[in-house]
Write a protein that holds these residues in place. Structure first.
Motif, short mmCIF file in Angstrom:
data_model
loop_
_atom_site.label_atom_id
_atom_site.label_comp_id
_atom_site.label_asym_id
_atom_site.label_seq_id
_atom_site.Cartn_x
_atom_site.Cartn_y
_atom_site.Cartn_z
N GLU B 322 0.81 -1.21 0.00
CA GLU B 322 0.00 0.00 0.00
C GLU B 322 0.85 1.26 0.00
OE1 GLU B 322 -2.60 -0.72 3.43
OE2 GLU B 322 -4.18 -0.59 1.91
N HIS B 323 2.09 1.14 -0.39
CA HIS B 323 3.02 2.24 -0.24
C HIS B 323 3.72 2.49 -1.58
CE1 HIS B 323 5.99 4.14 2.85
NE2 HIS B 323 5.83 4.92 1.82
N ALA B 324 3.69 3.74 -2.05
CA ALA B 324 4.36 4.03 -3.31
C ALA B 324 5.24 5.25 -3.17
CB ALA B 324 3.34 4.27 -4.41
N ALA B 325 6.40 5.21 -3.82
CA ALA B 325 7.31 6.34 -3.78
C ALA B 325 7.87 6.58 -5.16
CB ALA B 325 8.44 6.09 -2.78
N ALA B 326 8.12 7.86 -5.48
CA ALA B 326 8.66 8.21 -6.80
C ALA B 326 10.14 8.47 -6.65
CB ALA B 326 7.94 9.43 -7.35
N CYS B 327 10.93 7.39 -6.58
CA CYS B 327 12.34 7.56 -6.34
C CYS B 327 13.11 6.34 -6.85
CB CYS B 327 12.59 7.74 -4.84
SG CYS B 327 14.32 7.94 -4.44
N HIS B 328 14.23 6.60 -7.50
CA HIS B 328 15.02 5.51 -8.06
C HIS B 328 15.75 4.68 -7.01
CE1 HIS B 328 14.08 6.66 -12.03
NE2 HIS B 328 14.75 7.80 -12.03
N LEU B 329 15.67 5.12 -5.76
CA LEU B 329 16.28 4.32 -4.69
C LEU B 329 15.47 3.06 -4.42
CD1 LEU B 329 17.18 7.06 -2.05
CD2 LEU B 329 18.78 5.69 -3.33
N PHE B 330 14.27 3.00 -5.00
CA PHE B 330 13.39 1.87 -4.71
C PHE B 330 13.02 1.13 -5.98
CE2 PHE B 330 12.90 4.84 -1.29
CZ PHE B 330 12.94 4.03 -0.17
N GLU B 331 12.79 -0.18 -5.80
CA GLU B 331 12.30 -0.98 -6.90
C GLU B 331 10.85 -1.32 -6.63
OE1 GLU B 331 15.65 -3.78 -8.81
OE2 GLU B 331 15.31 -4.06 -6.68
N GLY B 332 10.12 -1.56 -7.69
CA GLY B 332 8.75 -1.96 -7.49
C GLY B 332 7.95 -1.82 -8.77
N ASP B 333 6.78 -2.45 -8.76
CA ASP B 333 5.90 -2.35 -9.93
C ASP B 333 5.34 -0.95 -10.00
OD1 ASP B 333 6.33 -4.96 -10.53
OD2 ASP B 333 4.67 -5.66 -9.25
N PRO B 334 5.05 -0.50 -11.22
CA PRO B 334 4.47 0.84 -11.34
C PRO B 334 3.17 0.94 -10.54
CG PRO B 334 4.58 -0.28 -13.47
CD PRO B 334 5.30 -1.14 -12.51
N HIS B 335 3.04 2.06 -9.86
CA HIS B 335 1.86 2.26 -9.03
C HIS B 335 0.65 2.59 -9.89
CE1 HIS B 335 -0.46 3.33 -5.54
NE2 HIS B 335 -0.62 4.58 -5.94
N LEU B 336 0.89 3.24 -11.01
CA LEU B 336 -0.21 3.67 -11.85
C LEU B 336 -0.21 2.89 -13.15
CD1 LEU B 336 0.57 7.43 -11.33
CD2 LEU B 336 -1.31 6.18 -10.27
N ASP B 337 -1.42 2.64 -13.63
CA ASP B 337 -1.55 1.83 -14.85
C ASP B 337 -0.83 2.47 -16.03
OD1 ASP B 337 -2.98 0.10 -13.40
OD2 ASP B 337 -4.96 0.87 -14.04
N ARG B 338 -0.90 3.81 -16.09
CA ARG B 338 -0.34 4.46 -17.28
C ARG B 338 1.18 4.38 -17.33
NH1 ARG B 338 0.93 9.96 -15.42
NH2 ARG B 338 -0.15 10.22 -13.45
N HIS B 339 1.81 3.93 -16.25
CA HIS B 339 3.26 3.80 -16.29
C HIS B 339 3.71 2.36 -16.46
CE1 HIS B 339 3.20 7.68 -13.76
NE2 HIS B 339 3.28 7.97 -15.04
N GLN B 340 2.74 1.50 -16.76
CA GLN B 340 3.00 0.06 -16.83
C GLN B 340 4.26 -0.27 -17.64
OE1 GLN B 340 2.18 -2.15 -14.59
NE2 GLN B 340 0.06 -1.47 -14.90
N ASP B 341 4.41 0.38 -18.78
CA ASP B 341 5.53 0.03 -19.65
C ASP B 341 6.82 0.70 -19.26
OD1 ASP B 341 3.45 -1.13 -21.04
OD2 ASP B 341 3.11 0.72 -22.18
N ALA B 342 6.68 1.87 -18.67
CA ALA B 342 7.86 2.71 -18.49
C ALA B 342 8.82 2.21 -17.41
CB ALA B 342 7.42 4.12 -18.14
N VAL B 343 8.30 1.74 -16.31
CA VAL B 343 9.14 1.56 -15.13
C VAL B 343 10.21 0.49 -15.31
CG1 VAL B 343 9.13 1.00 -12.67
CG2 VAL B 343 7.35 2.43 -13.65
#
Lengths: 301, 366, 363
Positions: B322-343
């Motif tokens: 339930e936690h999302a951060a916009a930082c390259h220090l972290f790995e994880g699936d994109p939080h938003l659908d529209r970023h599905q391909d980018a991350v």
């Protein structure tokens, strides 16, 4: 602590220059976004050029000084006389060109007197407040209550009609507007903490009014002065029209309209071209004034 | 999750300035569930006020270049002005920050409340309506208004109803503002720092009151504040905003247990605390909105920034369920659908140094 | 820190009643000595402007601050903290009392002597956008006090401005910029540079960071601390933010309606506040960490708001909101009670005569 003094000074001089250039550039970019104020600047620039180079530009400079030649009287506009000639045979274009000098002189002299009196009194009234304020502002109100034309009539009745007395007469009523404007400005500027700050630093009233408050009021003064240039020219022309200002044979726009008035039906050009010149000047200054207002407002934030 | 009350999707807001186009809001996503209090926390100039004013449609000069604002499934940005106007007050309303200037000083509290009850949501008032109104009994409306004043814990509602705003103290005016905002029982309430202009003791009372009332009416609240302490006390879900972007989002408790984004951590560190000294603060200042950085907007002020951060935009990634951060220090699936391909192509420069160095995080748990 | 921070119930130590709070901190050679300072604003009524009453914005306040230390003034709006700061600097003239700065009685000075004295006492203002003249460059602003006091040649002053900018960690390039192109934190640093430009001894900081963001605040505080150490400055730090005051002060005074209700060493006051008002203030702070929550006394909500200073309650000024108020509070204002060697509090609960009746659970 710092590096050697000479090196530092040269360096900081450069810094000061860079900053100033940057500011001028920004002000210009703001100003240039308004086409109308650019047009205004062009119009005023043209007026100044004409005023300075009048003897060179005018086709018949001697006509402006009043050379009379009845053989050329009341000629309609032609290639030789693009604005025609008046009833005494003088080239109207030359007289309109020289009239620019009178109009600008009028504006500058009247506003210099009015601003120096009005701003000083307004600053003192606003800063001191209390009884001083009451006395100065009541005097201002009394002057405001007298119509400028009436005041001019009184001044001229006591002396004699001339351009200089007309200018003094207009200035005598015009300063009141600046006193009121500045007094109001001071009251609001005074509320800023930087006034209290300079008081706590030990500054006296002279420093506070002229060094701290006045620079903050320069914006509104400039805007009003620019707008007023047009109006002063208008009022000056009005006085001359009534015979209370410049006298023949001075090339004054108002005076030229007055002489052409009787012949409007037959020789329309005699009054029309000086009239257009007045409109041109007033419009130019108004456009610039409005443009400056926008720029200066943004600067202050 | 399926049917939120308000959903903001990829919102972009721009303003024209002398220095060019300012991209003040750069792709914001928000979800407010029914009955939930969501906070947006950020410092002055981060765009939090612009966000909520855009939701209410109060910024006519703003250019909403992209995005959707879905309220009960309906895109507000596609509605006519009249329809949006009709929704203000009845569906959604706002409590302004400064109680001193947010009430009209020339009308009594009662007059202003009755006006809201009578005219709110009507695009224009016809003459016949107006005349008819003059002959209508106000007793019932008056009762409703006084009842609402009572609900915001005003001890003498009749007296306050007849008072002019100048006769009331700051805390009292803020209560009146809350009462006015809740008069038509909106489902959605926006609160713009309602306690900031007040003293601490008064602010504490107001926050408590707001909490109770919201619970009672089951209102959803979007609460914006610069104070993480206030956000902690009032909100369920917390969004940290920086330079027009949401940089971290999580349930409030989770976020305070494990703050992830360097900006959030810096902010927490900067707050003077009773138990230990003042942190170092965050050096530098907000980027220029007319010429924002290409990569992470926080990179210039970030102690952990690498070259990658300045090149690639770090979209929000899910670091925990339930936690999302916009930082390259972290790995994880994109939080938003529209970023599905980018991350997937994103650089990873973690793990975060505070996790690598020591197990104890500086901002403690419980 | 060895003892528990807060007991669950109010426990007031019996104390000696003292006439004069200054007795508690009778420092040998304080830099600032404020004695019985009052500032009353007259209220006029009628057409002939007859004075009918006075607002006692600051009422009989005394304290001392040793050289190089920081005295924190805390209070809500309307408590008189700003007026107190301004009266000390004689930006407003106090109605009664004396202020001694480094042995000089400031209240008796006037004219040239006062102007000279102002060099020693400076102020940093709350709102940096309003306290810097927007029409002057940063250099002109920082230079102003030196010009007013006629210090140095133009070249020396320019050099000094550069030094000062370095001290407040601003680049030299700012010298010819105008305040409008600086951020809030940068502007406030200019305000600080101006205040220390003429080497003052005492600086009153009036909410110097309340207009700034927290991320910027920390740096400004750090700069203030550096300057204090470097020049042995004495600060009066005015703030409504208790967490901040806790971190910057050596001693604090809590003001309520122009009167000190509690004053003492910062650590002892925060660990175990004595006056109900101080407790209420502490319990109202929103906190971000759980350690801070422990610092807060048991929940104590105050009724209403600080009263209009024109309608001060009789007896103890705080009694209208005090959850602990009892009979004697309405009759006469309590004196300061010294509760231990480091602080005193203005509350009847400390009086031995009321030990049994006081501290009841409700009302």
């Amino acid at each position: 602590m710092s590096t050697d003094t000479t090196g530092a000074t040269i360096d900081t001089d450069q810094l000061a220059k860079d900053e100033r250039r940057e500011r001028i550039k920004r002000a210009w970019s703001r100003l240039s976004q308004s086409t109308l104020s650019l047009v205004g600047f062009a119009m005023i620039g043209l007026l100044f050029i004409i005023a300075i180079f009048a003897p060179v530009i005018a086709p018949y400079p001697e006509d402006a000084a009043g050379a009379i030649d009845f053989s050329r009287a009341s000629q309609a506009p032609s290639l030789e006389h693009p604005m025609g000639t008046d009833t005494e045979g003088r080239d109207i274009l030359s007289r309109v060109i020289f009239g620019t000098r009178i109009a600008l002189l009028m504006g500058f002299v009247v506003l210099s007197i009015a601003i120096s009196i009005g701003v000083t009194l307004g600053l003192i009234a606003g800063y001191m407040g209390g009884k001083t304020n009451a006395v100065i502002m009541r005097i201002t109100d009394i002057f405001l209550a007298i119509p400028p034309t009436l005041l001019a009539l009184a001044v001229i009745a006591a002396t004699r009609p001339s351009l200089w007395y007309a200018m003094i007469a207009i200035a005598a009523s015009w300063w009141t507007w600046y006193a009121r404007l500045i007094q109001g400005e001071v009251l609001s500027i005074k509320e800023n903490e930087f006034i209290e700050a300079s008081r706590s630093l030990g500054a006296g009233w002279f420093h506070i009014t002229f060094r701290e408050i006045l620079p903050n009021a320069i914006g509104p003064i400039t805007v009003k002065a620019t707008l007023d240039m047009g109006f002063v020219i208008l009022v000056g022309a009005g006085l001359a029209f009534l015979g209370l200002g410049a006298q023949e044979p001075t090339a004054d726009w108002g005076l030229m309209i007055a002489t052409g008035r009787a012949h409007v039906r037959t020789y329309w050009w005699i009054a029309t071209f000086p009239g257009l010149a007045i409109s041109f000047a007033v419009l130019g200054f108004n456009l610039v004034g409005d443009g400056l207002r926008d720029v200066l407002d943004v600067e202050v934030e | 999750m399926s049917n939120p009350l308000l959903e903001v999707k990829d919102l972009h807001v721009e303003f024209d300035t002398y220095d060019g186009t300012a991209q003040v809001i750069n792709g914001i996503d928000l979800i407010v569930e029914r009955g939930e209090t969501v906070a947006i926390v950020g410092e002055s100039g981060c765009g939090k006020s612009v966000t909520v004013k855009t939701i209410l449609g109060l910024l006519p000069e703003a250019d909403i270049s992209q995005g959707e604002i879905l309220y009960k499934g309906e895109n507000l940005l596609e509605l006519s002005d009249a329809k949006r106007h009709a929704r203000r007050g009845k569906e959604m309303s706002m409590i302004m920050q400064n109680p001193m200037s947010a009430i009209n000083p020339v009308f009594t509290v009662g007059e202003q409340m009755l006006d809201v009850l009578k005219w709110q949501g009507q695009h224009r008032v016809g003459i016949t309506d107006w005349v008819r109104d003059k002959f209508r009994s106000e007793a019932e409306l008056r009762e409703r208004a006084i009842d609402m004043l009572e609900q915001v814990d005003i001890s003498a509602p009749e007296r306050v109803f007849e008072s002019y705003p100048v006769e009331l103290s700051g805390g009292m005016r803020q209560r009146v503002l809350i009462a006015i905002a809740l008069l038509l029982e909106p489902d959605f309430l926006i609160a713009d720092e309602p306690g900031t202009a007040l003293d601490v003791t008064t602010e504490a009372n107001i926050l408590e009151l707001l909490d109770d009332i919201v619970e009672e009416h089951d209102t959803s609240v979007l609460y914006i504040t610069h104070d993480l302490g206030v956000a902690r006390e009032i909100s369920d879900q917390l969004n940290v905003m920086y330079a027009g972007e949401i940089v971290e989002t999580a349930p409030t408790e989770t976020l305070f247990e494990d703050p992830q984004h360097p900006y959030t951590r810096g902010l927490l560190e900067s707050i003077p605390q009773l138990s230990r000294g003042i942190g170092a603060g965050i050096p530098g200042k907000l980027p220029d909105y007319t010429d924002p950085p290409t990569g992470c907007r926080f990179a210039d002020r970030c102690p952990h920034a690498e070259t990658e951060c300045r090149e690639v935009v770090p979209h929000l990634r899910r670091t925990e369920p339930e936690h999302a951060a916009a930082c390259h220090l972290f790995e994880g699936d994109p939080h938003l659908d529209r970023h599905q391909d980018a991350v997937t192509e994103f650089p990873y420069i973690g793990p975060p140094p505070w996790q690598a160095d020591t197990d104890e995080t500086e901002v403690d748990v419980r | 820190m060895s003892q528990p921070l807060h007991t669950d119930r109010f426990e007031y130590a019996p104390g000696d009643q003292i006439q004069d709070e200054i007795a508690v901190f009778d420092d040998k050679d304080p830099l600032l000595r404020v004695e019985n300072l009052s500032k009353h604003f007259p209220i006029y009524e009628g057409i002939i402007k007859r004075q009918v009453a006075a607002v006692r914005a600051v009422d009989d306040v005394s304290f001392t601050v040793p050289r190089g230390q920081t005295f924190g003034l805390v209070g809500e709006s309307g408590s008189g903290k700003t007026t107190l700061g301004r009266s000390i600097l004689r930006i407003t003239d106090p109605t009664h009392g004396t202020v001694e700065v480094d042995g000089t009685d400031v209240t008796s000075l006037s004219g040239g002597a006062l102007k000279k004295q102002r060099k020693d006492m400076q102020m940093v203002f709350q709102d940096p956008s309003s306290s810097l003249n927007p029409r002057k460059t940063i250099k002109q602003i920082i230079e102003t006090p030196m010009k007013i006091h006629d210090i140095g040649s133009a070249g020396e002053r320019a050099q000094r401005v550069e030094e000062l900018l370095e001290m407040v960690d601003l680049p030299r390039e700012f010298m010819y910029k105008y305040p409008s192109s600086l951020s809030g934190g940068q502007k406030q640093r200019v305000g600080i540079a101006r205040a220390v430009a003429v080497n003052p001894k005492l600086v009153v900081l009036d909410e110097p960071t309340s207009a700034l963001d927290v991320s910027v605040q920390a740096r400004v505080i750090e700069i203030l601390n550096d300057l204090q150490k470097r020049f042995d400055l004495t600060y009066i730090f005015i703030s409504h933010d208790l967490s901040l005051i806790k971190n910057v002060s050596d001693r604090i005074g809590v003001l309520y309606l122009g009167r000190f209700v509690e004053t003492g060493d910062v650590d002892s006051v925060f660990q175990d506040p004595q006056h109900p008002y101080t407790r209420a203030l502490l319990s109202a702070i929103p906190t971000v960490t759980d350690e801070d929550r422990q610092y807060k006394p048991p929940e104590l909500t105050l009724e209403g708001e600080i009263p209009d200073p024109r309608e001060k309650p009789t007896g103890c000024a705080f009694r209208s909101r005090c959850p602990e108020a009892f009979e004697p509070c309405a009759e006469e204002e309590p004196a300061m009670y010294q509760t231990d060697s480091t602080r005193c509090s203005r509350c009847y609960l400390h009086d031995e005569a009321y030990q049994d009746t006081g501290g009841s659970d409700d009302q």
